[in-house]
Design a protein around this motif. Sequence first.
Motif, PDB file in Angstrom:
ATOM      1  N   GLY A 187       0.908  -1.150  -0.141  1.00 10.25           N
ATOM      2  CA  GLY A 187      -0.076   0.181  -0.319  1.00 10.25           C
ATOM      3  C   GLY A 187       0.613   1.347   0.022  1.00 10.25           C
ATOM      4  N   SER A 188       1.865   1.470   0.935  1.00  7.00           N
ATOM      5  CA  SER A 188       2.792   1.912   0.573  1.00  7.00           C
ATOM      6  C   SER A 188       3.434   2.699  -0.031  1.00  7.00           C
ATOM      7  CB  SER A 188       3.651   2.206   1.787  1.00  7.00           C
ATOM      8  OG  SER A 188       4.675   3.539   1.865  1.00  7.00           O
ATOM      9  N   ALA A 189       3.695   1.680  -0.906  1.00  6.40           N
ATOM     10  CA  ALA A 189       4.816   1.749  -2.253  1.00  6.40           C
ATOM     11  C   ALA A 189       3.748   2.101  -3.394  1.00  6.40           C
ATOM     12  CB  ALA A 189       4.934  -0.134  -2.952  1.00  6.40           C
ATOM     13  N   ALA A 190       2.583   1.792  -3.441  1.00 11.36           N
ATOM     14  CA  ALA A 190       1.387   2.140  -4.538  1.00 11.36           C
ATOM     15  C   ALA A 190       1.369   3.508  -4.421  1.00 11.36           C
ATOM     16  CB  ALA A 190       0.178   1.912  -4.302  1.00 11.36           C
ATOM     17  N   LYS A 191       1.364   3.992  -2.535  1.00 13.46           N
ATOM     18  CA  LYS A 191       0.438   5.452  -2.253  1.00 13.46           C
ATOM     19  C   LYS A 191       2.186   6.682  -3.387  1.00 13.46           C
ATOM     20  CE  LYS A 191      -1.316   9.524  -1.019  1.00 13.46           C
ATOM     21  NZ  LYS A 191      -2.583  10.030  -1.206  1.00 13.46           N
ATOM     22  N   THR A 192       3.103   5.618  -3.310  1.00 10.81           N
ATOM     23  CA  THR A 192       4.678   7.013  -3.559  1.00 10.81           C
ATOM     24  C   THR A 192       4.251   7.326  -4.766  1.00 10.81           C
ATOM     25  OG1 THR A 192       6.143   5.064  -3.096  1.00 10.81           O
ATOM     26  CG2 THR A 192       5.556   6.333  -0.882  1.00 10.81           C
ATOM     27  N   CYS A 193       4.258   6.198  -5.683  1.00 11.64           N
ATOM     28  CA  CYS A 193       4.731   5.626  -7.177  1.00 11.64           C
ATOM     29  C   CYS A 193       3.007   6.727  -7.946  1.00 11.64           C
ATOM     30  CB  CYS A 193       3.672   4.122  -7.401  1.00 11.64           C
ATOM     31  SG  CYS A 193       3.813   3.975  -9.959  1.00 11.64           S
ATOM     32  N   GLU A 194       2.047   6.790  -7.034  1.00 12.04           N
ATOM     33  CA  GLU A 194       0.973   7.710  -7.323  1.00 12.04           C
ATOM     34  C   GLU A 194       1.824   9.017  -7.386  1.00 12.04           C
ATOM     35  OE1 GLU A 194      -2.612   6.758  -5.901  1.00 12.04           O
ATOM     36  OE2 GLU A 194      -2.534   4.337  -6.305  1.00 12.04           O
ATOM     37  N   THR A 195       2.269   9.312  -5.971  1.00 13.66           N
ATOM     38  CA  THR A 195       2.483  10.862  -5.738  1.00 13.66           C
ATOM     39  C   THR A 195       3.616  11.177  -6.806  1.00 13.66           C
ATOM     40  OG1 THR A 195       1.827  10.105  -3.259  1.00 13.66           O
ATOM     41  CG2 THR A 195       3.676  11.428  -3.406  1.00 13.66           C
ATOM     42  N   ALA A 196       4.275  10.634  -7.061  1.00 16.37           N
ATOM     43  CA  ALA A 196       5.788  10.828  -7.965  1.00 16.37           C
ATOM     44  C   ALA A 196       4.509  11.053  -9.176  1.00 16.37           C
ATOM     45  CB  ALA A 196       6.941   9.605  -8.104  1.00 16.37           C
ATOM     46  N   CYS A 227      10.598   8.347  -5.731  1.00 16.69           N
ATOM     47  CA  CYS A 227       9.304   9.272  -5.380  1.00 16.69           C
ATOM     48  C   CYS A 227      10.241  10.547  -4.651  1.00 16.69           C
ATOM     49  CB  CYS A 227       8.595   9.485  -3.973  1.00 16.69           C
ATOM     50  SG  CYS A 227       7.005  10.018  -4.172  1.00 16.69           S
ATOM     51  N   LEU A 228      11.070  10.452  -3.640  1.00 17.03           N
ATOM     52  CA  LEU A 228      12.452  11.822  -2.840  1.00 17.03           C
ATOM     53  C   LEU A 228      12.844  12.174  -4.452  1.00 17.03           C
ATOM     54  CD1 LEU A 228      13.438  10.120   0.067  1.00 17.03           C
ATOM     55  CD2 LEU A 228      11.982  12.737   0.024  1.00 17.03           C
ATOM     56  N   GLN A 229      13.618  11.011  -5.277  1.00 17.06           N
ATOM     57  CA  GLN A 229      13.938  11.638  -6.544  1.00 17.06           C
ATOM     58  C   GLN A 229      13.671  12.023  -7.005  1.00 17.06           C
ATOM     59  OE1 GLN A 229      17.695  11.444  -6.334  1.00 17.06           O
ATOM     60  NE2 GLN A 229      18.186  11.814  -7.801  1.00 17.06           N
ATOM     61  N   VAL A 230      11.704  12.569  -7.768  1.00 13.55           N
ATOM     62  CA  VAL A 230      11.530  12.866  -8.539  1.00 13.55           C
ATOM     63  C   VAL A 230      11.142  13.768  -8.046  1.00 13.55           C
ATOM     64  CG1 VAL A 230       9.065  12.941  -9.399  1.00 13.55           C
ATOM     65  CG2 VAL A 230      10.481  11.096  -9.645  1.00 13.55           C
ATOM     66  N   HIS A 231      11.101  14.581  -6.691  1.00 11.87           N
ATOM     67  CA  HIS A 231      10.713  15.608  -5.892  1.00 11.87           C
ATOM     68  C   HIS A 231      11.396  16.676  -5.705  1.00 11.87           C
ATOM     69  CE1 HIS A 231       7.055  13.721  -4.965  1.00 11.87           C
ATOM     70  NE2 HIS A 231       5.697  15.061  -4.998  1.00 11.87           N
ATOM     71  N   GLY A 232      12.925  15.830  -6.407  1.00 16.40           N
ATOM     72  CA  GLY A 232      13.647  16.678  -5.827  1.00 16.40           C
ATOM     73  C   GLY A 232      14.029  17.490  -4.368  1.00 16.40           C
ATOM     74  N   GLU A 258       8.012  18.789   5.158  1.00 12.15           N
ATOM     75  CA  GLU A 258       6.688  19.194   4.772  1.00 12.15           C
ATOM     76  C   GLU A 258       6.136  18.147   3.803  1.00 12.15           C
ATOM     77  OE1 GLU A 258       8.589  21.001   4.814  1.00 12.15           O
ATOM     78  OE2 GLU A 258       8.475  22.715   6.621  1.00 12.15           O
ATOM     79  N   ALA A 259       6.872  17.523   3.051  1.00 11.87           N
ATOM     80  CA  ALA A 259       6.497  16.329   2.761  1.00 11.87           C
ATOM     81  C   ALA A 259       6.635  15.294   2.996  1.00 11.87           C
ATOM     82  CB  ALA A 259       7.581  16.617   1.355  1.00 11.87           C
ATOM     83  N   ASP A 260       4.963  14.219   2.736  1.00 13.18           N
ATOM     84  CA  ASP A 260       5.107  13.685   3.438  1.00 13.18           C
ATOM     85  C   ASP A 260       5.808  12.767   2.678  1.00 13.18           C
ATOM     86  OD1 ASP A 260       3.347  14.542   4.398  1.00 13.18           O
ATOM     87  OD2 ASP A 260       1.648  14.228   3.500  1.00 13.18           O
ATOM     88  N   VAL A 261       6.301  12.646   2.086  1.00 15.52           N
ATOM     89  CA  VAL A 261       7.464  10.973   1.035  1.00 15.52           C
ATOM     90  C   VAL A 261       8.182  10.495   2.032  1.00 15.52           C
ATOM     91  CG1 VAL A 261       9.586  10.793  -1.005  1.00 15.52           C
ATOM     92  CG2 VAL A 261       7.400  12.237  -0.940  1.00 15.52           C
ATOM     93  N   HIS A 262       8.414  11.481   3.223  1.00 19.13           N
ATOM     94  CA  HIS A 262       9.925  11.008   3.677  1.00 19.13           C
ATOM     95  C   HIS A 262       8.944   9.767   4.959  1.00 19.13           C
ATOM     96  CE1 HIS A 262       9.429  13.148   7.245  1.00 19.13           C
ATOM     97  NE2 HIS A 262       8.875  14.343   6.540  1.00 19.13           N
TER      98      HIS A 262
END
Length: 295
Positions: free
Chosen positions: A175-184, A252-257, A264-268
């Motif tokens: 579930g977490s992996a799917a969420k970060t993929c969608e976020t990216a 996902c972190l890499q895509v966000h730069g 503030e970002a939820d990725v971490h």
Amino acid sequence: MDFQLSDDQLALRGGMREILEGRFGAGVLRAAADSSRVPSLDRALWRELGDAGFFSLRVPEEEGGVGLGLPEAVLAFEEAGRALLPGPLVATFLAARDVAGAARGVTVVTAVSGGLGGGLVPWLDEADVVRGDASGAVPLRSVDPLTPLHRVPGGGGEGNTGAEADLLIAAEQLGSAAKTCETAVRYARERTQFGQAIGAFQAVKHLCAQMLVRVEVARAAVYAAAVTGDVLEIAAAKLLADEAAVRGARDCLQVHGGMGFTWEADVHLHLKRAWVRAGLGQAAARAEEELAAAL
């Protein structure tokens, strides 16, 4: 064999997502992860999950439960992982039939989990019941602000090391992996650079494509293991889901730069939770040895 979700399973997944988005949305998640606060379990939310039948999904109907199977439990835990829902969900879920109040979310159960370097116990101070020997447990500085941890010297005995626990942890990772993929993907469409969306750049396309492949491979493994219940397939599913969650959050972190590395970002938060989950249940090295031996 048909692995398409039934209408009832789709409704279960949709209902679980709706509950969590309404009760544990992004604002609540960020407030709970505030570094200035000591993490505490939301007992009201825990009881709401119990009332919704989350913990009693696999309890037979004649015992007051929902009476569903392992595949349905995996769908529910996938949504919990997607929302980064905190708390010892797996241990409480597995205790629903034999610990009074666990099925209703009134009793919080945690367990010693055979992880990296000995037994790990999440949410020890908040739990009403501890499965396994937690004697001598010492607090750790957890990388995840939403998962307080204790370490038990020598492993702490059997608490939460079964194959079913591993599968439910793998479902959370999925579930977490799917969420970060969608976020990216969403960020790559919205963020512009040099007059165009960064998703148009080949390097970003490759990152997102690799994330999606890992998610879908892990999904197939987790869903199949939920149907068969095979110990080796569960071990493989856990390994693939761990990889999808950890590497997916990193990409996902890499895509966000630079934005991706801010608090503030939820990725971490997804990356940190993925690291913690990877250390719970069966250790990766042991799973790899078991799979290699079976080849």
